[in-house]
Scaffold this motif. Structure first.
Motif, PDB file in Angstrom:
ATOM      1  N   ASP A  90       0.836  -1.196   0.000  1.00  0.00           N
ATOM      2  CA  ASP A  90       0.000   0.000   0.000  1.00  0.00           C
ATOM      3  C   ASP A  90       0.875   1.251   0.000  1.00  0.00           C
ATOM      4  O   ASP A  90       0.503   2.281  -0.561  1.00  0.00           O
ATOM      5  N   THR A  91       2.044   1.147   0.626  1.00  0.00           N
ATOM      6  CA  THR A  91       3.030   2.237   0.589  1.00  0.00           C
ATOM      7  C   THR A  91       3.853   2.201  -0.699  1.00  0.00           C
ATOM      8  O   THR A  91       4.007   3.221  -1.384  1.00  0.00           O
ATOM      9  N   TRP A  92       4.374   1.050  -1.053  1.00  0.00           N
ATOM     10  CA  TRP A  92       5.295   0.922  -2.181  1.00  0.00           C
ATOM     11  C   TRP A  92       4.685   1.413  -3.489  1.00  0.00           C
ATOM     12  O   TRP A  92       5.326   2.112  -4.270  1.00  0.00           O
ATOM     13  N   ARG A  94       2.647   3.682  -4.015  1.00  0.00           N
ATOM     14  CA  ARG A  94       2.645   5.153  -4.099  1.00  0.00           C
ATOM     15  C   ARG A  94       3.923   5.647  -4.754  1.00  0.00           C
ATOM     16  O   ARG A  94       3.905   6.607  -5.539  1.00  0.00           O
ATOM     17  N   TYR A  95       5.036   4.995  -4.449  1.00  0.00           N
ATOM     18  CA  TYR A  95       6.331   5.497  -4.890  1.00  0.00           C
ATOM     19  C   TYR A  95       6.803   4.917  -6.220  1.00  0.00           C
ATOM     20  O   TYR A  95       7.621   5.544  -6.894  1.00  0.00           O
ATOM     21  N   VAL A 103      -4.471   6.385   4.060  1.00  0.00           N
ATOM     22  CA  VAL A 103      -4.326   5.663   5.320  1.00  0.00           C
ATOM     23  C   VAL A 103      -5.682   5.421   5.984  1.00  0.00           C
ATOM     24  O   VAL A 103      -5.921   4.346   6.558  1.00  0.00           O
ATOM     25  N   TRP A 142       9.945   6.693   2.047  1.00  0.00           N
ATOM     26  CA  TRP A 142       8.724   5.895   2.178  1.00  0.00           C
ATOM     27  C   TRP A 142       8.124   5.985   3.575  1.00  0.00           C
ATOM     28  O   TRP A 142       6.929   5.737   3.764  1.00  0.00           O
ATOM     29  N   TYR A 143       8.956   6.311   4.565  1.00  0.00           N
ATOM     30  CA  TYR A 143       8.439   6.381   5.937  1.00  0.00           C
ATOM     31  C   TYR A 143       7.349   7.436   6.083  1.00  0.00           C
ATOM     32  O   TYR A 143       6.502   7.342   6.983  1.00  0.00           O
ATOM     33  N   ASP A 145       4.854   7.757   4.313  1.00  0.00           N
ATOM     34  CA  ASP A 145       3.609   7.031   4.109  1.00  0.00           C
ATOM     35  C   ASP A 145       3.485   5.841   5.055  1.00  0.00           C
ATOM     36  O   ASP A 145       2.400   5.560   5.575  1.00  0.00           O
ATOM     37  N   LEU A 146       4.601   5.148   5.299  1.00  0.00           N
ATOM     38  CA  LEU A 146       4.537   3.900   6.060  1.00  0.00           C
ATOM     39  C   LEU A 146       4.330   4.120   7.554  1.00  0.00           C
ATOM     40  O   LEU A 146       3.617   3.333   8.199  1.00  0.00           O
ATOM     41  N   ARG A 149       0.800   4.538   8.415  1.00  0.00           N
ATOM     42  CA  ARG A 149       0.112   3.290   8.074  1.00  0.00           C
ATOM     43  C   ARG A 149       0.340   2.233   9.165  1.00  0.00           C
ATOM     44  O   ARG A 149      -0.562   1.475   9.516  1.00  0.00           O
TER      45      ARG A 149
END
Length: 215
Positions: A90-92, A94-95, A103, A142-143, A145-146, A149
């Motif tokens: 779900d995060t990956w 995005r990038y 979220v 990425w953090y 977003d992560l 989450r």
């Protein structure tokens, strides 16, 4: 929570749970943490038996993919213990392709899955937190977003009485000594050693009956 021989343990999630399992063989557990957990539990029985273990991990899944297959891949198997490991894709996405998983929507979806499972099966619930061990340029970003989450995963677990396995904390602590690439060469997919650490964290959490819900 203590696992009994008559339990049916079902694990569902993304590629980290899948770990190369043979999807044509219902008994295949892949080569990752699910396999390690099953092997340890069989060893504890002294007879090579142990509880039934089912792996329903699927490469690339986000939480919404889990929801679309939850009835057939979870409910229909009537497990007594359900472990969910989801969130990094779900995060990956995005990038790498601009696919956003808000979220709030992510949390609501995971909450529905946990609540429906507890209500329908009276199953014991376990949630493994998503994790990231940055090894490539840009992964630290990425953090953004992560981290929220992961907090959402903890809230959903708390709201539904789920046991929590803090894979994120376990692997980050180990990475301080071993280095991130030793645990997850691409920052996401664990090495055999990384999978063993996740398995040990799951077993420790279940044996202790306690959860770490700190953000």
């Amino acid at each position: 929570m203590h696992i009994q021989e008559e339990d049916t343990l079902l694990f569902i999630g993304d590629s980290i749970t899948d770990a190369g399992r043979d999807r044509t063989d219902p008994a295949s557990l892949g080569s990752g943490y699910v396999h390690e957990i099953a092997r340890t539990l069989r060893g504890r029985t002294g007879t090579g038996a142990g509880p039934a273990v089912i792996n329903k991990g699927l490469n690339g899944n986000r939480v919404y993919d889990l929801e679309s297959r939850w009835a057939t891949d979870v409910i229909d198997h009537r497990p007594t213990v359900v472990t969910v490991k989801i969130g990094i894709n779900d995060t990956w996405r995005r990038y790498d392709c601009g696919l956003i998983s808000p979220v709030g929507e992510f949390e609501a979806c995971l909450d529905r899955l946990l609540a429906d499972t507890a209500r329908t099966l009276a199953a014991r619930l376990v949630v493994i937190t998503p994790f990231l061990l940055p090894v490539t340029p840009g992964q630290e970003d990425w953090y953004e977003d992560l981290s929220p989450r992961t907090d959402a995963v903890l809230r959903a677990a708390l709201a539904n009485g789920a046991q929590v396995v803090r894979a994120d904390l376990t692997l980050l602590r180990a990475a301080e000594e071993k280095g991130a690439a030793e645990l997850a060469p691409d920052g996401v997919h664990p090495s055999p050693y990384g999978h063993r650490l996740i398995a040990d964290a799951w077993l420790a959490a279940i044996d202790s009956g306690t959860s770490d819900l700190r953000p």
